[in-house]
Structures are given as C-alpha cells and as structure tokens.
Design an enzyme around this catalytic site. Structure first.
Site, PDB file in Angstrom:
ATOM      1  N   GLU A 172      14.438 -77.717  60.366  1.00  0.00           N
ATOM      2  CA  GLU A 172      14.172 -76.612  61.297  1.00  0.00           C
ATOM      3  C   GLU A 172      13.315 -77.025  62.487  1.00  0.00           C
ATOM      4  OE1 GLU A 172      12.793 -73.082  59.342  1.00  0.00           O
ATOM      5  OE2 GLU A 172      12.499 -71.996  61.217  1.00  0.00           O
TER       6      GLU A 172
ATOM      7  N   TRP B 298      12.215 -71.204  49.688  1.00  0.00           N
ATOM      8  CA  TRP B 298      12.357 -69.754  49.857  1.00  0.00           C
ATOM      9  C   TRP B 298      13.772 -69.350  50.280  1.00  0.00           C
ATOM     10  CZ3 TRP B 298       7.956 -66.153  51.629  1.00  0.00           C
ATOM     11  CH2 TRP B 298       6.785 -66.445  50.922  1.00  0.00           C
TER      12      TRP B 298
ATOM     13  N   ARG C 128      23.697 -62.123  63.225  1.00  0.00           N
ATOM     14  CA  ARG C 128      22.353 -61.596  62.942  1.00  0.00           C
ATOM     15  C   ARG C 128      21.645 -60.952  64.114  1.00  0.00           C
ATOM     16  NH1 ARG C 128      19.620 -65.941  59.058  1.00  0.00           N
ATOM     17  NH2 ARG C 128      21.062 -65.444  57.388  1.00  0.00           N
TER      18      ARG C 128
ATOM     19  N   SER D  50      21.484 -73.948  58.069  1.00  0.00           N
ATOM     20  CA  SER D  50      20.279 -74.768  58.196  1.00  0.00           C
ATOM     21  C   SER D  50      20.084 -75.753  57.048  1.00  0.00           C
ATOM     22  CB  SER D  50      19.051 -73.882  58.342  1.00  0.00           C
ATOM     23  OG  SER D  50      19.156 -72.789  57.479  1.00  0.00           O
ATOM     24  N   LEU D  51      20.345 -75.352  55.808  1.00  0.00           N
ATOM     25  CA  LEU D  51      20.208 -76.326  54.713  1.00  0.00           C
ATOM     26  C   LEU D  51      21.227 -77.453  54.916  1.00  0.00           C
ATOM     27  CD1 LEU D  51      19.669 -74.011  51.586  1.00  0.00           C
ATOM     28  CD2 LEU D  51      17.942 -75.284  52.849  1.00  0.00           C
TER      29      LEU D  51
ATOM     30  N   HIS E 171      12.401 -65.141  61.280  1.00  0.00           N
ATOM     31  CA  HIS E 171      13.024 -65.867  60.174  1.00  0.00           C
ATOM     32  C   HIS E 171      13.262 -67.341  60.476  1.00  0.00           C
ATOM     33  CE1 HIS E 171      15.491 -66.323  56.621  1.00  0.00           C
ATOM     34  NE2 HIS E 171      16.552 -66.661  57.319  1.00  0.00           N
TER      35      HIS E 171
ATOM     36  N   GLY F  55      20.011 -67.481  50.414  1.00  0.00           N
ATOM     37  CA  GLY F  55      21.449 -67.376  50.638  1.00  0.00           C
ATOM     38  C   GLY F  55      22.260 -68.555  50.166  1.00  0.00           C
TER      39      GLY F  55
ATOM     40  N   ARG G 275      21.467 -69.142  65.397  1.00  0.00           N
ATOM     41  CA  ARG G 275      21.968 -69.911  64.251  1.00  0.00           C
ATOM     42  C   ARG G 275      22.917 -69.073  63.395  1.00  0.00           C
ATOM     43  NH1 ARG G 275      19.931 -70.549  58.650  1.00  0.00           N
ATOM     44  NH2 ARG G 275      18.862 -68.628  59.191  1.00  0.00           N
TER      45      ARG G 275
ATOM     46  N   GLU H  12      28.654 -64.665  54.613  1.00  0.00           N
ATOM     47  CA  GLU H  12      27.490 -64.109  55.309  1.00  0.00           C
ATOM     48  C   GLU H  12      27.904 -63.792  56.737  1.00  0.00           C
ATOM     49  OE1 GLU H  12      24.185 -66.822  54.808  1.00  0.00           O
ATOM     50  OE2 GLU H  12      23.917 -66.236  52.717  1.00  0.00           O
TER      51      GLU H  12
HETATM   52  C1  SIN Z   1      19.777 -65.197  53.664  1.00  0.00           C
HETATM   53  O1  SIN Z   1      19.900 -65.403  52.473  1.00  0.00           O
HETATM   54  O2  SIN Z   1      20.042 -64.131  54.193  1.00  0.00           O
HETATM   55  C2  SIN Z   1      19.235 -66.296  54.521  1.00  0.00           C
HETATM   56  C3  SIN Z   1      20.260 -67.281  54.812  1.00  0.00           C
HETATM   57  C4  SIN Z   1      19.908 -67.992  56.071  1.00  0.00           C
HETATM   58  O3  SIN Z   1      18.967 -67.614  56.760  1.00  0.00           O
HETATM   59  O4  SIN Z   1      20.625 -68.921  56.421  1.00  0.00           O
END
Ligand code: SIN
Length: 530
Positions: free
Chosen positions: A370, A43, A285, A386-387, A346, A46, A381, A116
């Site tokens: 996670e 899912w 965020r 995270s990925l 999230h 980003g 974060r 971002e």
């Molecule tokens: C997003 O695409 O806004 C999520 C990216 C993230 O949570 O690292």
C-alpha cells in the site's frame, strides 16, 4: 552500526513475502513497530482478486481495474500484476494458505470465488471473512524460525540514511536506516544497500478509518523526507461500510456481503443504490461511499444500514463468522436485522512512486504494497486488488534487488545524534495534535471536498508541522512523537495533492470542480522535496 543484505520495514503480505524470498540469498532485518502480527494485511477481510476460473479472463480483470482507476492506471502495471497473479497465488497455496473451496455441479472441488464492487466476474479468493489473517499467519509461521531473518519488533524506523543527506555528489542512494528500539529508548544505525519499504497506508490521518492503529503513513513520510517522488495522494479510498457503533471502532463490514446479496437501506428501510448506478450496491466504491454520504446528509441520519437478513442464517454465519461474531458483541444479529454502517477511510491509492520492480526514485530503496504507487490503482482501487499487488510486487522487487550487481556504496554512516535527553513531558500536546490532525482531515479533506476546506486544512497543518518539528528537535524521540510527525507530513501531502487537482476524478471529488477534466488533468500528481 549493524550490516544486513536486506532491510525490510513492515510485516504485512508484501514485507513478509519479500523477507522470505530474500532470506534465501542473504541476511534480512525485518523491522516492525509493534508486534510482527500487527499489519493492515491481518485486517483484510474480503480477499485476493485473481483470475482463477475458465469463466474469467485477464482481459476482463484488466478492463475492470482500468475502469475503476478513472483514466490514471498505468496499463503496463495493471497487465503485469494481473497476469502474474496466478503464479503468486499458487506459491501462497503451496506454503499452506487456505482459500475456501466448494463443490461444483459435477461434484468436483473448486475455489469458491466471490464478487465485490466493480468486478464483472466472481474472482475474489477468500478464506471465510478473514483472508488477510489466514495469509499473515501462514507467512509468519515460515518466518518464525528462519535462521537468516532477524525480527526486530517494537522497533520504529525514524529516517532513511541517504547519500544525498550525507552530502555525496552521486545519484541519491539509500544506504541505511535509523531505527528506534522502543523498549531500550535508543536509536540504532542499520546499514544496507537494499531497503524495502512495506509499511502500509495512512488511514489514521482520518478520524474514522477501517485501518489498525499502526496505519500512520510512516513509509510515505520517510520517503518524502529522503527526497523520493510521491504521487497521487489525493486519492484516498473511503470504504462504504464500516460498523457504526459507539464502542467498536474501525471494524470493517466487508464488501463481500454486498457481493453475496446484502443491500443498503436508509433509516426508513428504503434502498437507495438502485437509483444511483446500474450495478446498484456493487457499483465502484467511490460511487457507493458518495451515495451513502449524500443519503446521510439528506436525511440527517448518523448512519445507513446494510441488510443481509434475506439470506439463510446458516450461510451468513458460516461465510462471515468474524463479522457475525463482532455484530453479536455489539448486540446485533445480522442474520435477522440490518447492520448500521458509515463510510470510513480505508486505502491510500497513491504513495511512493515506483517502477514495475518496486524501485523508487532513490537507488536501493524499494516500496511495495500500500505504501507504493505502482500505477495499478490509478484514481480508485478496485476491491481486493491490493493483496494481489502486495504479493506480486514483493516477488518483482526481490528479483530486481537480487539480480542486479551494483557496486555497493562505500560510505561510513554517522551515528544518530539525539537532540536532547529530555523525555517529552507534555504528552497531552502529542495526543491533542494527533486528534486535531485526524479531525481536521475528516472535516475538511473527506469524501466531498472544496478548495476553501482544503485551504483551511493546509493552514492548520502548517501550524501543526511547526509545533511537531520543535518537539522533534528538542525532545527525545518516542514512537508516539515519530508517528505524529509522520501523520502531519502525510496529511499535508494529501492536502497538497488535492489542492493541485482542479477537477473531480475517481476518489477525489470537489464541489468546486465537479466534472472530470481530461484535457488538463489526465495525469498523475507528483510531489518531491528538494
Ligand atoms: C472488503 O472486504 O470489503 C475489503 C476488500 C478491499 O478493500 O479490497
């Protein structure tokens, strides 16, 4: 009882990456409670934050991560994960993962890096707006026919089997897992000296979340019951922009839209982030989510709006095809009109405490992705870290688990004993309690907290815990019941951690203590069950 060299729980980027590496050395059981492709990773829209351009540097990525983390990142973890990122990205690309590319001024091809919130540079690798799905599919293609990986889908882990629980007077070690085969309705006993927890986060403890239904905090709950150290669960990240629509639930509207110039406006069409933070819509965020929450409370509106209609329609359609299509299904053309959005739970920034190789406080039990708390995220974060963490930590856990030559623990595991052969006849109680947890967490343990609301949540969760335990011991276990049990446990851990932090920091904001208090709280929150 069945024996494996490695047991991997979870099928997102961390679990799949580990399973593929470990299969070169031994037999792997890959357990997942729904289909293999159901994971948080799939899912992720980003992308992956990684230093990949000459205009960027490890120092800047480290600095941005530490800044977002509000004093609680473990610097060594940040440095390790950031600097090892490019090697792991190269492996993903070698495996066939596509990241978007563009042509530079001189006609050469390069990675198309986006920006971002909280990042001082463009450093997010992405594949359109479905980066996680691209990674997941590529890893799954490798897993599909691997002779040494036994995929056990529709299997839900119930509990770890530890020497502590078995009454051995040695260092607490994980020696196996009880796993429910959902289709057969029986609990199997799996034996291994290396168990990898990669079950993702706990977004479903909240009524509104960007997470898929699987995100019920199973890993943290199991690790807690086994006696592992859990930390920093008060830091739940709310994504500022989840689509607000009556029938499309949990749909993320990626932060990358703001990275490409989308602005947040209120119901009167006025921007509000420019008064809040110098980085405006690209502020970290926690700040954006709180500003939206405040704007909605101030105006009484049910949502705010994200507007990217000033950008060329062709660009929007090709850069964000998934979001564009989903919005069209909702009757919205994002190339022409603003998208209604609300914040939603999230990401779980805390979790099972690990060392820099993913090993938890229980020998032989590793946590990656996670579910783990490596110290990378601290109190908040940084987007798309995270990925990166998942793939780097999978590699590091694999190195440690396969390097060290520990004596295997000699132990016979007891078979699972079912409490009763009855089926749960009161399904309504499970669904009622499930909804009650999610609503009370949303109402009392959300973006803005108070001690009074947290205490209320704690009292209700205690009652729910007692009720769920009664079900657990008296009825045949089912996936729904196990998930509810985990949901209640993890919700309680979030509340207990939040009650212990009498200050506001990062994602934990309380009206009772609105300031950061470094003198007393520049430390992690640790919980452990004895
Ligand atoms: C997003 O695409 O806004 C999520 C990216 C993230 O949570 O690292």
């Amino acid at each position: 009882m069945r024996f494996f060299d490695h047991i991997v729980l979870g099928s997102g980027i961390a679990g799949l990456s580990y399973a593929l590496k470990a299969a070169a050395k031994g037999r792997v059981a890959l357990i997942t409670k729904r289909r293999l492709a159901d994971s948080n990773t799939a899912w992720a829209q980003g992308g992956v934050a990684c230093v990949m351009s000459g205009e960027d540097s490890f120092g800047l990525h480290i600095r941005d991560t530490l800044e977002a983390g509000a004093g609680l990142c473990r610097e060594e973890a940040v440095r390790t994960i950031v600097t090892e990122g490019p090697d792991r990205i190269a492996e993903l690309i070698d495996m066939g993962v596509h990241f978007d590319r563009r042509t530079d001024r001189n006609g050469a091809e390069e990675l198309d890096l986006t920006r971002e919130g909280g990042h001082s540079k463009r450093r997010i690798l992405h594949f359109q707006d479905s980066t996680g799905r691209e990674i997941e599919n590529t890893l799954l293609a490798q897993i599909a026919s691997h002779p040494r990986i036994e995929v056990m889908d529709h299997h839900m882990a119930v509990d770890f089997i530890t020497t502590g629980k078995l009454g051995f007077a040695i260092e607490n070690s994980c020696v196996g897992v009880y796993v429910l085969d959902e289709k057969k309705g029986v609990v199997e006993t799996l034996r291994s000296d290396t168990t990898i927890l990669a079950t993702g986060g706990c977004g479903k403890i909240y009524l509104y979340t960007t997470n898929p239904d699987i995100a019920t905090g199973d890993g943290v709950a199991m690790a807690w019951r086994a006696g592992a150290v859990i930390e920093n669960m008060e830091f739940i990240q709310f994504h500022p922009t989840c689509l607000y629509h009556p029938s499309i639930k949990s749909f993320l509207v990626s932060e990358a839209l703001r990275g490409e110039g989308a602005v947040l406006i209120n119901e009167k069409g006025r921007r509000f982030m420019d008064k809040t933070h110098p980085l405006k819509e690209l502020a970290p965020r926690d700040i954006v989510a709180r500003a939206i929450d405040a704007e909605m409370k101030r105006s009484g509106a049910k949502c705010v709006y994200l507007d990217i209609s000033a950008k060329p329609a062709d660009f929007v359609r090709s850069r964000f095809p998934t979001i564009h299509e989903t919005c069209l299904k909702a009757g919205l053309d994002m190339t022409q009109e603003p998208i209604p959005v609300v914040p939603a739970a999230h990401y779980q920034c805390g979790g099972v405490k690990t060392d820099l190789h993913g090993e938890t406080s229980i020998r032989g039990l590793y946590a990656i992705g996670e579910v783990a708390s490596t110290g990378l995220h601290g109190a908040n974060r940084l987007a798309s870290n995270s990925l990166l963490e998942g793939v780097v930590m999978a590699h590091r856990a694999f190195e440690k688990a396969t390097r060290k030559q520990r004596e295997p623990v000699a132990v016979d595991l007891p078979e699972w004993r079912a409490g009763s052969v009855q089926d749960v006849d009161e399904m309504v109680v499970i669904s009622h309690n499930w909804e009650e947890v999610r609503r009370l967490m949303w109402d009392y343990v959300g973006i803005v907290r108070t001690d009074k609301r947290l205490q209320r949540a704690a009292t209700r969760l205690r009652n729910l815990h007692a009720e769920v335990q009664e079900f657990y011991w008296n009825f045949k276990v089912s996936t729904d019941l196990l998930e509810l049990r985990n949901l209640v446990t993890v919700a309680s851990l979030v509340v207990d951690c939040a009650l212990g932090r009498k200050e506001s920091r990062g994602l934990h904001f309380t009206l009772d203590y609105p300031e950061r208090d470094d003198a007393r709280f520049l430390r992690d929150t640790h919980l452990r069950r004895f």
